[in-house]
Scaffold this active site. Structure first.
Site, PDB file in Angstrom:
ATOM      1  N   ASP A   1      -4.068   0.795  -9.496  1.00 19.38           N
ATOM      2  CA  ASP A   1      -5.494   0.508  -9.667  1.00 19.38           C
ATOM      3  C   ASP A   1      -5.825   0.179 -11.117  1.00 19.38           C
ATOM      4  O   ASP A   1      -6.555  -0.780 -11.411  1.00 19.38           O
ATOM      5  CB  ASP A   1      -6.337   1.706  -9.216  1.00 19.38           C
ATOM      6  CG  ASP A   1      -6.012   2.126  -7.797  1.00 19.38           C
ATOM      7  OD1 ASP A   1      -5.383   1.337  -7.076  1.00 19.38           O
ATOM      8  OD2 ASP A   1      -6.381   3.255  -7.418  1.00 19.38           O
TER       9      ASP A   1
ATOM     10  N   GLU B   1       0.834  -1.215   0.000  1.00 15.31           N
ATOM     11  CA  GLU B   1       0.000   0.000   0.000  1.00 15.31           C
ATOM     12  C   GLU B   1       0.860   1.253   0.000  1.00 15.31           C
ATOM     13  O   GLU B   1       1.843   1.334   0.741  1.00 15.31           O
ATOM     14  CB  GLU B   1      -0.893  -0.037   1.242  1.00 15.31           C
ATOM     15  CG  GLU B   1      -2.287   0.433   0.996  1.00 15.31           C
ATOM     16  CD  GLU B   1      -3.047  -0.439   0.009  1.00 15.31           C
ATOM     17  OE1 GLU B   1      -3.049  -0.097  -1.190  1.00 15.31           O
ATOM     18  OE2 GLU B   1      -3.631  -1.447   0.426  1.00 15.31           O
ATOM     19  N   HIS B   2       0.449   2.207  -0.823  1.00 20.25           N
ATOM     20  CA  HIS B   2       1.182   3.476  -0.957  1.00 20.25           C
ATOM     21  C   HIS B   2       2.646   3.232  -1.353  1.00 20.25           C
ATOM     22  O   HIS B   2       3.540   3.934  -0.889  1.00 20.25           O
ATOM     23  CB  HIS B   2       1.097   4.312   0.331  1.00 20.25           C
ATOM     24  CG  HIS B   2      -0.241   4.995   0.485  1.00 20.25           C
ATOM     25  ND1 HIS B   2      -0.501   6.216  -0.071  1.00 20.25           N
ATOM     26  CD2 HIS B   2      -1.383   4.595   1.082  1.00 20.25           C
ATOM     27  CE1 HIS B   2      -1.754   6.566   0.210  1.00 20.25           C
ATOM     28  NE2 HIS B   2      -2.321   5.596   0.897  1.00 20.25           N
ATOM     29  N   THR B   3       2.846   2.222  -2.159  1.00 23.38           N
ATOM     30  CA  THR B   3       4.190   1.943  -2.680  1.00 23.38           C
ATOM     31  C   THR B   3       4.275   2.217  -4.178  1.00 23.38           C
ATOM     32  O   THR B   3       5.369   2.352  -4.715  1.00 23.38           O
ATOM     33  CB  THR B   3       4.576   0.466  -2.460  1.00 23.38           C
ATOM     34  OG1 THR B   3       3.507  -0.342  -2.958  1.00 23.38           O
ATOM     35  CG2 THR B   3       4.807   0.148  -0.998  1.00 23.38           C
ATOM     36  N   ASP B   4       3.110   2.268  -4.864  1.00 24.41           N
ATOM     37  CA  ASP B   4       3.170   2.317  -6.337  1.00 24.41           C
ATOM     38  C   ASP B   4       3.828   3.597  -6.849  1.00 24.41           C
ATOM     39  O   ASP B   4       4.610   3.565  -7.789  1.00 24.41           O
ATOM     40  CB  ASP B   4       1.805   2.056  -7.000  1.00 24.41           C
ATOM     41  CG  ASP B   4       0.703   3.029  -6.615  1.00 24.41           C
ATOM     42  OD1 ASP B   4       0.902   3.836  -5.671  1.00 24.41           O
ATOM     43  OD2 ASP B   4      -0.376   2.974  -7.245  1.00 24.41           O
TER      44      ASP B   4
ATOM     45  N   GLY C   1     -16.633   4.733  -3.178  1.00 26.23           N
ATOM     46  CA  GLY C   1     -16.090   5.267  -1.926  1.00 26.23           C
ATOM     47  C   GLY C   1     -15.600   4.210  -0.957  1.00 26.23           C
ATOM     48  O   GLY C   1     -15.269   4.509   0.182  1.00 26.23           O
TER      49      GLY C   1
ATOM     50  N   TYR D   1      -4.058  12.158   0.488  1.00 26.34           N
ATOM     51  CA  TYR D   1      -3.221  11.384  -0.427  1.00 26.34           C
ATOM     52  C   TYR D   1      -2.102  12.269  -0.991  1.00 26.34           C
ATOM     53  O   TYR D   1      -0.926  11.894  -0.992  1.00 26.34           O
ATOM     54  CB  TYR D   1      -4.098  10.835  -1.561  1.00 26.34           C
ATOM     55  CG  TYR D   1      -3.407   9.861  -2.476  1.00 26.34           C
ATOM     56  CD1 TYR D   1      -3.392   8.506  -2.181  1.00 26.34           C
ATOM     57  CD2 TYR D   1      -2.775  10.290  -3.640  1.00 26.34           C
ATOM     58  CE1 TYR D   1      -2.767   7.601  -3.032  1.00 26.34           C
ATOM     59  CE2 TYR D   1      -2.143   9.399  -4.485  1.00 26.34           C
ATOM     60  CZ  TYR D   1      -2.145   8.059  -4.180  1.00 26.34           C
ATOM     61  OH  TYR D   1      -1.522   7.171  -5.007  1.00 26.34           O
TER      62      TYR D   1
ATOM     63  N   SER E   1     -13.356   2.547  -8.134  1.00 27.32           N
ATOM     64  CA  SER E   1     -14.427   2.764  -9.109  1.00 27.32           C
ATOM     65  C   SER E   1     -13.974   3.728 -10.211  1.00 27.32           C
ATOM     66  O   SER E   1     -14.350   3.561 -11.369  1.00 27.32           O
ATOM     67  CB  SER E   1     -15.680   3.289  -8.416  1.00 27.32           C
ATOM     68  OG  SER E   1     -15.345   4.346  -7.538  1.00 27.32           O
ATOM     69  N   SER E   2     -13.128   4.705  -9.857  1.00 25.92           N
ATOM     70  CA  SER E   2     -12.743   5.670 -10.894  1.00 25.92           C
ATOM     71  C   SER E   2     -11.808   5.027 -11.918  1.00 25.92           C
ATOM     72  O   SER E   2     -11.949   5.257 -13.120  1.00 25.92           O
ATOM     73  CB  SER E   2     -12.125   6.927 -10.286  1.00 25.92           C
ATOM     74  OG  SER E   2     -11.108   6.599  -9.397  1.00 25.92           O
TER      75      SER E   2
HETATM   76  C1  GLA Z   1      -5.040   4.715  -4.245  1.00 23.41           C
HETATM   77  C2  GLA Z   1      -4.235   5.118  -5.479  1.00 23.41           C
HETATM   78  C3  GLA Z   1      -3.197   4.043  -5.841  1.00 23.41           C
HETATM   79  C4  GLA Z   1      -2.355   3.642  -4.636  1.00 23.41           C
HETATM   80  C5  GLA Z   1      -3.266   3.361  -3.430  1.00 23.41           C
HETATM   81  C6  GLA Z   1      -2.479   3.117  -2.173  1.00 23.41           C
HETATM   82  O1  GLA Z   1      -5.841   3.622  -4.537  1.00 23.41           O
HETATM   83  O2  GLA Z   1      -5.094   5.332  -6.568  1.00 23.41           O
HETATM   84  O3  GLA Z   1      -2.386   4.489  -6.899  1.00 23.41           O
HETATM   85  O4  GLA Z   1      -1.400   4.608  -4.349  1.00 23.41           O
HETATM   86  O5  GLA Z   1      -4.168   4.420  -3.173  1.00 23.41           O
HETATM   87  O6  GLA Z   1      -1.777   1.939  -2.267  1.00 23.41           O
END
Ligand code: GLA
Length: 379
Positions: free
Chosen positions: A167, A29-32, A117, A216, A122-123
């Site tokens: 995503d 998570e939050h690594t991309d 949400g 974010y 979804s986006s």
């Molecule tokens: C959201 C962002 C992704 C990713 C996640 C956290 O979903 O759209 O790119 O950064 O948060 O892992």
């Protein structure tokens, strides 16, 4: 339903349906956006777009949100559309901006069956589904990875959300029955089979991700601050040892953000091995560690997510649970023995509502699914 409504609104039949799935991220998570490792899977819930090419302007209708103002693909520019149709029109702009010829308009009806949400993207699903629609109507050739990158371009530059690639890549590259271990730097993607008899349950806290995008963006800035202090362009270049050595150049917040990212990348690799060997204890340990890291170091969790993860973890049959997605609300992902799923859902629901009486949690059983595709109607 989309097909019937299409006929009703536009007269005549749609020629194609594009479907793009949402995703659940198991770990990473939050690594991309640090070019790190992630392990999402596509889910059976997503966005369907029934469409056909037209000589007139583009006309879009959402079953949930109603019609949007018509427009011409030739004229779409960032800032020109707000709301859900911005994701659709934004994909036409992204294609053009990356040098593709998009001149043909479409008529389309959008139908979504994924919760909005909850952090299941979804986006991204909306963008990918429309990417396929524009691609098909304009006779373009795109690989699934190119489509994902275009959707990210749309989200970053047209919609204005500074997200990473995970995503969209999960939505285009999904493989049924598998989680995808992805290295966002090389985009090497390895489908990891999910252990038989194990079910992925999305436990939505009911807490909406209202301010999620401002949080974010702030996290992205903090990660950048860590990079600046460490003298690298991206955190992927840093090992744990290098981080510890460079710690003196970082403020406490930047250090902890970086520590989450660096340790999370290692956990993704270990988690892949644990899944392959069906090592229940190790899966639990890694999911717990990942949750603690995003809660304490990255501070992207919240009381509801913490409670949901804790409750889920305490129910027998649960192999482990953690928050999933961007955080600050949304859902946890839990891995649960198939035979225990009904009891799991009832027990977690009851205990969670007891703690948060005004919340309405939702539970979604998610089978790992194939990525987005377009189907010609009548074939
Ligand atoms: C959201 C962002 C992704 C990713 C996640 C956290 O979903 O759209 O790119 O950064 O948060 O892992």
């Amino acid at each position: 339903m989309a097909l019937a409504i299409f006929e009703d609104r536009y007269g005549g039949m749609a020629t194609h349906i594009a479907f793009a799935p949402g995703r659940v991220n198991l770990i990473g998570e939050h690594t991309d956006y640090s070019e790190g490792l992630v392990m999402p899977m596509a889910i059976p819930y997503g966005v369907a777009v029934a469409f056909r090419a037209t000589d007139g302007p583009s006309r879009l209708h959402s079953i949930a949100r109603g019609p949007s103002k018509s427009f011409s693909v030739i004229e779409v520019v960032p800032g020109s559309r707000k709301g859900w149709s911005g994701y659709a029109a934004g994909m036409a702009w992204a294609l053009k901006d990356r040098g593709h010829q998009v001149k043909t308009n479409i008529e389309a009806v959008v139908e979504a069956n994924l919760p909005i949400g909850s952090g299941v993207s979804s986006s991204a699903a909306l963008e990918v589904a429309f990417g396929l629609a524009w691609k098909t109507a304009n006779g373009l050739t795109l690989t699934p990875l190119e489509l994902a990158r275009l959707a990210q371009h749309c989200e970053n530059k047209f919609v204005g959300v500074n997200c990473g690639l995970m995503d969209m890549a999960a939505s285009t590259l999904g493989v049924a029955g598998h989680a995808l271990k992805m290295d966002i730097r090389s985009m090497e993607t390895e489908p990891i089979p999910l252990p038989p008899g194990l079910v992925v349950v999305l436990c939505d806290t009911g807490k909406s991700r209202g301010l999620a995008s401002s949080h974010y963006n702030l996290r992205r800035e903090e990660v950048q601050r860590a990079c600046d202090g460490l003298g690298v362009s991206i955190l992927r270049e840093i090992s744990f040892d290098q981080l510890e050595k460079g710690k003196i150049h970082l403020d406490d917040v930047a250090y902890r953000r970086a520590r989450h990212v660096v340790t999370e990348n290692v956990r993704v690799g270990s988690f892949a091995t644990a899944l392959r060997t069906e090592n229940q204890l190790e899966i639990r340990r890694l999911l717990n560690e990942a949750h603690a890291s995003i809660r304490d170091d990255f501070e992207a969790s919240c009381a509801e997510l913490d409670a949901m993860a804790e409750i889920a973890n305490s129910v027998s049959g649960c192999w482990g649970a953690r928050m999933t997605g961007g955080g600050f609300g949304g859902a946890c992902v839990a891995l649960v023995t198939e035979l225990a799923v009904d009891i799991f859902v009832n027990t977690v629901n009851e205990a969670y509502v007891q703690r948060f009486p005004t919340m309405e949690p939702r539970f979604l059983i998610c089978e790992a699914s194939d990525g987005a595709e377009v189907t010609q109607i009548g074939t």
